[in-house]
Structures are given as structure tokens and as C-alpha cells.
Write an enzyme that holds these catalytic residues in place. Structure first.
Site, PDB file in Angstrom:
ATOM      1  CB  THR A   1     -13.855   3.975   4.113  1.00 20.71           C
ATOM      2  OG1 THR A   1     -12.497   3.503   3.956  1.00 20.71           O
ATOM      3  CG2 THR A   1     -13.832   5.495   4.227  1.00 20.71           C
TER       4      THR A   1
ATOM      5  CE  LYS B   1      -3.626   5.428  -1.965  1.00 19.72           C
ATOM      6  NZ  LYS B   1      -4.534   6.104  -2.930  1.00 19.72           N
TER       7      LYS B   1
ATOM      8  CE1 TYR C   1      -3.921   2.156   0.323  1.00 23.02           C
ATOM      9  CE2 TYR C   1      -2.712   3.246   2.078  1.00 23.02           C
ATOM     10  CZ  TYR C   1      -3.768   3.215   1.192  1.00 23.02           C
ATOM     11  OH  TYR C   1      -4.678   4.250   1.178  1.00 23.02           O
TER      12      TYR C   1
END
Length: 280
Positions: free
Chosen positions: A186, A153, A149
Site C-alpha cells: 500500500t 501499534k 510505529y
């Protein structure tokens, strides 16, 4: 705007709908896309839904080929986290493919339609990111959620820099902005694949993070506010996890022009797409 069927993306889309924007939603899941469209139409918005799977370059190309209208603001918001190493249809590591390579291809392929701004949604995780250009897909090195991840990014941050460089070199009217939502609650936290653990992680996130609606604020500001190119917006609170949007500093590596060009070359090599500001 990608990733508008839930979470941060849906909250951004709702605010855009309230402001009277016409929305084009590229979605992977048609049923969820239609549900989001109905939600947004309650605000009086005109909404168009199109099929797009960022983990499949054929799908990206098909969506781009079917786009026949100008895009004032492109928000590259969709992202993925997987509990174990997976690959896209094209053989890319899934997190890199979905978070960077798919959006990179999409932006290049619809360049002729861009009119105002490209927003790339980053993450504070880029601060610890490293890109292994020889093995970006973790085929030979140890994979972990955190490493994959953070790499994806960091690629987004560097891609933004290289894209702005190309826009600045031409008489284009489009600029690039960066934003991150902080620690927003989320479904992206539900990445372990173990329901009990996912619920526990979500519970902790609710204590230290902020709502998706609050997490959407930096992305909204990046989309509509007059800002210098490559402004990076995020929450102003503790560890940049929550709070009101403010300009922030990216990592030193994310500001490295040579690294940005290397990431651009990676994107071109893997996706077979490139960008010319003359198309804008």
C-alpha cells in the site's frame, strides 16, 4: 470505516459494498473521499462521506457530533507513517496521534452509536513495541520511524484489551476484534520522502508481500465472523507476511492487563475522552 480512500481500507470497503453494506467513510481529504464513494457506488452501495482528520481532535469531535445513525461495525483502519518526527494539531507525535489517540477519541465519542463490533487494525510491529509513558511523543528521546510505529501499534493492541474489559463489565452487545494485514503493498510504504527510495521499497514489498486485496482479508473476517472477543487475525504464511487469515498470538506485553489500563489512562489524559459501556 476510517482510511477507506486507498489501500487496505478501500479493499475492505469494496467487499462490504459488494455485500450490500451502507458505508460511512470519515475522510481527511474530501476529494479522495468522493472518489472512493463513487468507486463504491458502482457496487450499488449507499455511501456517506464525512470530514475527519484523526490528527486533529477538534475534527474528531466535529465528526462525532454530526454522526446521527447506528454503527454496526466500526473499523479503525486509518494509519500513518512519517519520514521524520512531526506533530499533530494538538501537539502529539504524528504516528501516535493518528494511529492511536485519534481513533481512541473517535471510538469513545461515538460510543452511543455502536451496536455490534469494533475492529482495531494492528500490526506485527507491535511485537517489538515499547511505550515510554513519560515521553510517548518522543520529545526527549530519539525518534525513529520503527520505534514510533511499533509504539503506536502496541498502544492499539493494549487499547483494544482495555476497551473489551469495559464492554465485558457491562451488559453491552459490542465486542472488540483485532486484525493485521501482514506485509501488504500500500502507500504506507512510501514513508521515506525520497521518491527513488520509496519506489525501491515498494518493489521489494511486491516481491515478499501481498496485495492490498489479500491484506484486507483478516480485517474483513474480523469485521463479520463470529469470533471470541479479542481474537487477533493475520496471514498464516511465512513470518505472517502473507496468506489466509488465521487466529494468532499477540505479544506477552500486549496481553498485560496493567499495561492495558496504563494505555487507557494515557488515551484519556491526552484526548480528554473516556468510554462508558452504559452509552452503548
Amino acid at each position: 470505516m476510517t482510511g477507506a480512500t486507498n489501500g487496505i481500507g478501500l479493499e475492505v470497503a469494496r467487499e462490504a459494498a459488494r455485500a450490500g453494506a451502507r458505508l460511512v467513510l470519515p475522510v481527511r481529504d474530501a476529494e479522495r473521499g468522493q472518489a472512493a464513494a463513487e468507486d463504491l457506488r458502482h457496487f450499488g452501495a449507499e455511501v456517506r462521506v464525512g470530514q475527519l482528520d484523526l490528527a486533529d481532535l477538534a475534527s474528531v469531535r466535529a465528526f462525532a457530533a454530526g454522526l446521527d445513525e447506528p454503527v454496526d461495525v466500526l473499523v479503525n483502519n486509518a494509519g500513518a507513517v512519517t519520514p521524520r518526527r512531526r506533530e499533530t494539531t494538538d501537539g502529539f507525535e504524528m504516528i501516535l496521534g493518528t494511529n492511536f489517540l485519534g481513533p481512541f477519541a473517535l471510538t469513545n465519542l461515538i460510543a452511543e452509536h455502536l451496536r455490534g463490533r469494533v475492529v482495531i487494525v494492528g500490526s506485527g510491529a507491535h511485537q517489538g513495541g515499547q511505550v515510554d509513558a513519560a515521553d510517548p511523543h518522543f520529545r526527549h528521546r530519539r525518534w525513529s520511524i520503527a520505534a514510533a510505529y511499533a509504539q503506536s501499534k502496541l498502544c492499539d493492541m493494549l487499547w483494544a484489551r482495555a476497551l473489551q474489559c469495559r464492554l465485558t463489565a457491562q451488559p453491552a452487545t459490542v465486542d472488540v476484534q483485532l486484525a493485521h494485514p501482514g506485509w501488504a503493498v500500500t502507500n504506507i510504504q512510501n514513508a521515506t520522502g525520497v521518491p527513488v527510495l520509496d519506489r525501491a521499497v515498494t518493489g521489494v514489498c511486491r516481491l515478499i508481500g501481498q496485495s492490498a486485496a489479500d491484506g484486507a482479508l483478516p480485517i474483513l473476517e474480523a469485521a463479520v465472523t463470529g469470533l471470541p472477543p479479542l481474537t487477533y487475525l493475520g496471514p498464516d504464511g511465512f513470518r505472517q507476511w502473507r496468506g489466509q487469515p488465521e487466529p494468532q498470538q499477540t505479544s506477552a506485553l500486549a496481553r498485560d492487563d496493567a499495561a492495558a489500563e496504563a494505555i487507557w489512562d494515557l488515551g484519556v489524559r491526552e484526548t480528554g475522552t473516556d468510554f462508558s459501556a452504559a452509552d452503548v
